[in-house]
Structure formats: C-alpha cells, structure tokens
Scaffold this active site. Structure first.
Site, mmCIF file in Angstrom:
data_model
loop_
_atom_site.group_PDB
_atom_site.id
_atom_site.type_symbol
_atom_site.label_atom_id
_atom_site.label_comp_id
_atom_site.label_asym_id
_atom_site.label_seq_id
_atom_site.Cartn_x
_atom_site.Cartn_y
_atom_site.Cartn_z
ATOM 1 N N CYS A 288 0.831 -1.202 0.000
ATOM 2 C CA CYS A 288 0.000 0.000 0.000
ATOM 3 C C CYS A 288 0.876 1.267 0.000
ATOM 4 O O CYS A 288 1.524 1.565 -0.991
ATOM 5 C CB CYS A 288 -0.972 -0.024 1.178
ATOM 6 N N HIS B 122 -3.514 -5.682 1.080
ATOM 7 C CA HIS B 122 -3.304 -6.001 2.492
ATOM 8 C C HIS B 122 -3.694 -7.459 2.718
ATOM 9 O O HIS B 122 -4.645 -7.957 2.133
ATOM 10 C CB HIS B 122 -4.167 -5.104 3.382
#
Length: 511
Positions: A332, A435
């Site tokens: 991310c 994630h």
C-alpha cells in the site's frame, strides 16, 4: 432481551480488546449468538468487509472469535489519525471528513442517536453484546462528551467491568485512581474488576485485592495469568515492545520499516507465527543490519513517512540494499514509496504537494480524494492464488520497465478484472495494494523458498502455519484461560443486572 457487558480499561493496552475477544469465544462455545461492539475506535489498523465498508481490525478479530462475519455496525465510528492534530473520521464504513480534535469533540454529539440505532439493530439480532471502551474512562477532560466509555455505557445502560494490567506495575493505584476520578453515577456502573497479565503466586496478590475491594467496594472477579498467546495486536503501543535485533538462530531475517504513521501492521501477523523466522521492526539506521527481506508497510501519511525515511537515513539504506540484489516488498503506502515520486495536489494526505520516492520501481502515484475500499481475489505474476483487501487513496501508474504483480479477478465478490501492483525487471522489488498478502499460504511458502535459495540454502523446511486455523486455536485457548480464571457466576449475575458483593473467596490462578 439482549444481555450486555462492557469492558473498560485503566489505560490503553490493558487488555480490553483481547478480553472482549475471549469472552466472545467463550459465549460462542456455550451456544450463544454473541457480537463485539466498540462505538468509536482510533486506529490505523483497519479492514474491509465483504460490502466494502472500512472498520477497525480489533472488532474484526473479535468477530472472528465470536464466529460471525465482521460487520461495520460492530465499529460504527473509526478515527484514523493523519497527523498529530487531525484524524480522518469514518462512520459506518464511509469517510465523513478530516477533523481536528476540537472540531470532532463538538461534532461527535450528533452521532449519538445514530450510534444508538446501530447498537439497537445488533441487540435485536443477538443474545449477547460484549462492548469495549477506549483508553481509560477517567479521561476527565473529555468525559462531558464521551461516546465510547461511560458515555456509551449510559446510552445502553450497560454494566462495566474494569480491566487493569498488572504487568506494567502500579495496578492498584491505576484501579483506585480510575474509579475515584469518575463521578458517582459512573462509579456505580463498575460492577467488577479483572486484573490482567499476572505472573507468580496469586496468594501474594490477595492482600492487595482485599484492600482495593475495601477501598472501592468493587469486587475483583478475576485474575488472568500472563499467557503467551499469538493474537493480533491492534494498539500501536504494542509496537514499542517489538524486536529490533535479529534472531541469529532463525533461517530468515525479515525487517519491517517501522514508519511513524504505520498502518495495518496486522499484515505481518502471519510472518510472526512461522517457525524459524525472525521478524523485527526497524526504527533507525543503526538497526538496519543485513536482512534477507525488507518490507515497507502501509502508512496513513505516505508523504510525511517518505520524508522520515529521507531524514533518518533509511532511504539510502534501502536503496543500497536493493542495489545489492536485496528483496524489497512494499504494501500500500510502502508500494507508493517504492516509486519515482508521489503527488498530492489536493493535499489529501499532507501539506506537501510532491515528494521523491525511493526510485526502486518505475511508478508514479497521485493521491485522490476518493478512497478505494475493496476485498479482492486474484493471481500473482508467478501463478499463486491470493486474496486480501485494499484501502488506499492513491492511484499508481506503472512505467514500461515494470510488470503487474497481480491480476485481480474479483472485487467484493463480483467478477472484475484489473491489474494490481508492480514488480521490477529483476523480480527483486515488489509493490502491491493488497493487504493480507502474507496470509496466503502458497505465496508465503514460495517467498520463503526464494529467500533461502538466494542464500544457497535448501527450501523452507516447515509447513506454513495457516493463519485462520492458528487463530481459531488461539481463540479457544484464550476462552479456556478466561473461563478458568474469571468467576463466571459473578459475571453472569452482572450481565443479568443482579447485585454482587465483595467476596472473601480468593481467586486461584489456573494455567
């Protein structure tokens, strides 16, 4: 009618979240339909539900313990700090605005009827709700507009059990101080105390228990022994106790850059539970060492954390590591930092408009005001099936010298194809928005094999521990620990609204 119990703490990291999870599993094992609830959570660890809603990770792991799917109603208000003075305010999974503390302190009163309605909807569907407070109820500067501790307990008329961490020291002072700083009505809501993380012979503790019960007229209904359970930790306070030195006996040394605004560090729980893997958090240049893998995690303020890497010397250390054929993975915000530069023209994350990245991937990121929150499934560049979730406000474009890391095949359960992430030509640098990528067993096993092969060693000799199965076992251990060390008959009376008195019965620690 739903039964309810609220767990509040004398401080952050006292064990509230774990205790709630354990009670949820305990009641589930007794055949009850139980759910967790925390009206307001401040955390940079969040999760995306199957409906694309964002909620705190603590209530996700509590929902898992309860045997139910995570539901955004379990955590209607999520605050995600963007800097020391401001937080992103999320209600029922969607962003409302960025607010400073004073603005939010005034605004949150408008949320009370909405929180009550959300809570009632859960109460209508379940046998038991286990509520969690935040920090301490004795934040006397904030109590006039509290919606998460005694304010929440008052909203739904919930009895409260106060948990205190004896491992930090000063447990009796913290219990007494917390109770005595509350007003008379609030003190009356505290029906019991649980002392958490106790080491040693409980007989030595008994004189203190007798005295604190006499001083407060609140019974101690449990003493929980310190237990080395491998559970997710949500509170950033817990990071201060993480390792920074490698384990010389481990097969692999994995270094995670501990960014000042690190988010979703629960991404690395799968790594922590694997045998012969050393996982450490790097806070400064002196701790960098000679890792086999460097991971740059997510961040709530990517530009400012990129500036931290520059100022700390870690930027140059990571670049040198990569130039010497080191393996680097960015998740991310970490993926965004791996690129050439990041642009924030609308100041979505920071007052900085632009900052140079690490330059390890031919990518460029621009921050947008619309947040992407999805669950995904896909296939990596090397053919591993993976699943996870995305939470980001940046859009990253790949240059010609990179290839996609993953082909996404489904979003929020619906068929949808697009490409995620980037991988360098030499395959050493990987960036992804996924994630939970390390929670995928095949991907993780192949990664370990690759890292060991690069060291001229044989492949990873252990079977990858499946995170979901592992957590189920830990939840059951936790429930058994609580059942053995809490006076459950007293807790049941509290939940029924029956008065319990200070008892002369002495608790006995059971491992």
């Amino acid at each position: 009618m739903v039964k309810q119990i609220m767990i509040q703490g004398t401080a952050s990291d006292a064990g509230k979240s774990v205790l709630v999870a354990g009670l949820c599993r305990l009641f589930k094992n007794k055949g009850k339909q139980v759910v967790p609830f925390k009206s307001q959570n401040m955390s940079l660890n969040s999760f995306i539900t199957v409906t694309g809603d964002e909620m705190g990770r603590a209530q996700v792991f509590q929902a898992e313990a309860a045997g139910v799917f995570p539901d955004v109603r379990m955590n209607p208000v999520l605050l995600k700090p963007t800097n020391d003075r401001q937080s992103q305010v999320i209600f029922m999974g969607a962003i409302l605005d960025n607010m400073d503390a004073v603005t939010y302190h005034d605004f949150k009163q408008t949320l009370i009827p909405k929180i009550q309605a959300v809570y009632q909807s859960l109460a209508d569907e379940n046998d038991i709700i286990v509520l969690e407070g935040a920090g301490s109820p004795a934040e006397i500067n904030l109590n006039d507009r509290d919606i998460v501790n005694m304010g929440m307990a008052k909203m739904v008329d919930a009895p409260v059990v106060l948990v205190a961490d004896i491992d930090k020291g000063g447990v009796f002072a913290s219990i007494y101080g917390t109770i005595m700083l509350l007003n008379e009505e609030e003190r009356a809501r505290i029906k019991g105390v649980i002392i958490n993380k106790f080491r040693g012979d409980v007989a030595l503790l008994q004189p203190g228990i007798d005295m604190i019960e006499e001083l407060t007229n609140v019974p101690v209904i449990g003493v929980i022994p310190y237990a080395n359970l491998q559970l997710e930790e949500e509170d950033s306070v817990s990071l201060s106790g993480k390792n920074y030195a490698p384990d010389s006996n481990a097969l692999l040394d994995i270094a995670i850059i501990c960014l000042p605004r690190i988010s979703n560090f629960t991404d690395f729980h799968s790594l922590e539970i694997q045998p012969e893997i050393s996982l450490r958090y790097i806070r400064n240049l002196a701790d960098f060492g000679k890792p086999d893998l460097v991971i740059i995690p997510g961040s709530k303020n990517t530009l400012e954390d990129m500036a931290f890497l520059e100022e700390s010397g870690l930027k140059k250390a990571i670049q040198n590591f990569a130039e010497n054929a080191g393996k680097v993975i960015g998740i991310c915000g970490g993926y965004q930092m791996l690129g050439q530069k990041m642009l924030d023209p609308n100041q979505v994350e920071s007052r900085q408009l632009e900052i140079a990245g690490l330059g390890l991937l031919d990518t460029e990121t621009i921050f947008l005001e619309q947040k992407r929150t999805t669950q995904i499934t896909g296939v990596t560049h090397s053919g591993e099936a993976v699943e996870g979730y995305e939470i980001h406000m940046g859009e990253t474009k790949r240059g010609e010298s990179t290839s996609p890391f993953c082909k996404i095949k489904a979003v929020n359960g619906n068929e949808e194809t697009h490409q995620d992430g980037a991988i360098s030509a030499n395959k050493n640098i990987i960036g992804t928005y996924i994630h939970g990528i390390f929670d995928n067993d095949v991907f993780l096993g192949n990664l370990f094999d690759e890292l060991l092969t690069r060291k001229n060693q044989s492949i990873y000799p252990h079977e990858i521990i499946n995170l979901k199965e592992h957590k189920e076992q830990e939840y059951d251990k936790l429930a058994a620990l609580l059942e053995a060390n809490i006076q459950m008959d007293q807790l049941e009376k509290i939940m029924k609204g029956e008065k319990i008195c200070v008892s002369t019965q002495k608790p006995a620690i059971k491992e």
